[in-house]
Design an enzyme around this catalytic site. Structure first.
Site, PDB file in Angstrom:
ATOM      1  N   LEU A  45       0.854  -1.176   0.000  1.00 49.79           N
ATOM      2  CA  LEU A  45       0.000   0.000   0.000  1.00 49.79           C
ATOM      3  C   LEU A  45       0.895   1.234   0.000  1.00 49.79           C
ATOM      4  CD1 LEU A  45      -2.715  -0.874   2.698  1.00 49.79           C
ATOM      5  CD2 LEU A  45      -2.951  -1.024   0.214  1.00 49.79           C
ATOM      6  N   ASP A  46       0.468   2.274  -0.715  1.00 57.01           N
ATOM      7  CA  ASP A  46       1.193   3.535  -0.651  1.00 57.01           C
ATOM      8  C   ASP A  46       1.270   4.011   0.794  1.00 57.01           C
ATOM      9  OD1 ASP A  46       1.405   3.548  -3.398  1.00 57.01           O
ATOM     10  OD2 ASP A  46      -0.327   4.864  -3.696  1.00 57.01           O
ATOM     11  N   MET A  47       2.311   4.760   1.096  1.00 54.61           N
ATOM     12  CA  MET A  47       2.494   5.274   2.449  1.00 54.61           C
ATOM     13  C   MET A  47       1.264   6.045   2.930  1.00 54.61           C
ATOM     14  SD  MET A  47       5.595   7.726   3.769  1.00 54.61           S
ATOM     15  CE  MET A  47       5.609   8.441   5.419  1.00 54.61           C
ATOM     16  N   THR A  72      -1.834   5.679   2.030  1.00 55.54           N
ATOM     17  CA  THR A  72      -3.053   4.867   2.008  1.00 55.54           C
ATOM     18  C   THR A  72      -3.162   4.032   3.274  1.00 55.54           C
ATOM     19  OG1 THR A  72      -2.905   4.708  -0.400  1.00 55.54           O
ATOM     20  CG2 THR A  72      -4.344   3.145   0.695  1.00 55.54           C
TER      21      THR A  72
END
Length: 262
Positions: free
Chosen positions: A110-112, A114
């Site tokens: 997951l993106d930081m 998100t």
């Protein structure tokens, strides 16, 4: 035996490695892949693989699901999934390693910015099984985002995505990009914001973020694709559906967002 391996969704190259290592035993004895397996037999897999080297780190982990092979947490916004440089010591995967008492095997990221469901495996075979499901789209992930209230009720965004110039972080819709398809549906809305459910057909970097910005409804608080600042980026991995490793059962993991303002 081969039918059993296929039923467990073990990828073919892992089946080959197990055969070469004689890592499959039936009632304590090695059997070739072509051998029949008695109905009441005990089958054991002995697979040798390098362990991840990410050092554990203390810290809270919000666990939403756990079994013998898998662990899912609710990753907070603002925390990296894994380290990108030596100074990244407090990451989600490091905290999971501390909780498990052993390194975890990453299945997706997951993106930081998100939040939401982050799934890891406890062993390399389970990791391979989940990675195969994600690659073949037999596992599905659903996201929730908060955007401007004027977004249409539903739609499909079919637009290729590629790098934005020389910027290694950012992506954009461009004709020479990779195919990307996102489906969305509004769940609820108020005068200011809409809560949107999103399902991906493809898994491009920043796909949801780029696609929503492309149609004029960037995610509230997105630091890369929305000029309007917010306390956080309101994108959350809400649901994951997959087949459990070594079992024919379907598994649905849910983790609704708790801080969205709609």
């Amino acid at each position: 035996m081969r039918t059993l391996m296929q039923g467990w969704l073990i990828p073919k190259h892992f089946q080959g490695q197990l055969r070469m290592q004689e890592g499959i035993t039936v009632n304590g004895h090695y059997l070739p892949m072509s051998a029949p397996v008695p109905a009441d037999a005990t089958v054991a897999l002995h697979y040798q693989a390098p362990m991840p080297t990410i050092a554990p780190a203390p810290g809270a982990t919000d666990i939403v699901y756990e079994d013998e092979q898998l662990l899912a947490i609710n990753k907070p916004a603002g925390m990296k999934t894994h380290p990108n440089k030596a100074s990244d010591t407090d990451t989600a995967i490091a905290r999971i390693g501390q909780y498990l008492g052993q390194p975890a095997f990453i299945t997706h990221r997951l993106d930081m910015a998100t939040s939401g469901i982050l799934l890891v495996a406890k062993d390399p075979l389970s990791q391979a099984i989940i990675n195969r499901q994600l690659a073949t789209k037999t596992a599905a992930r659903t996201y929730t985002a908060m955007v401007d209230a004027a977004i249409p009720d539903c739609g499909t965004i079919d637009a290729p995505i590629g790098h934005m110039g020389n910027d290694t972080r950012r992506r954009e819709v461009r004709s020479d990009g990779l195919p990307a398809v996102t489906h969305y549906q509004v769940l609820t809305r108020n005068a200011a914001y809409a809560l949107v459910r999103l399902v991906l057909e493809t898994g491009r970097t920043h796909q949801i973020r780029v696609h929503l910005a492309h149609i004029g409804f960037p995610i509230i608080g997105d630091p890369l694709y929305n000029q309007t600042p917010g306390p956080r980026m309101y994108l959350h991995a809400t649901e994951m559906t997959l087949t459990r490793p070594f079992a024919p059962a379907q598994l649905k993991i849910s983790c609704p967002p708790t801080d969205f303002m709609v």
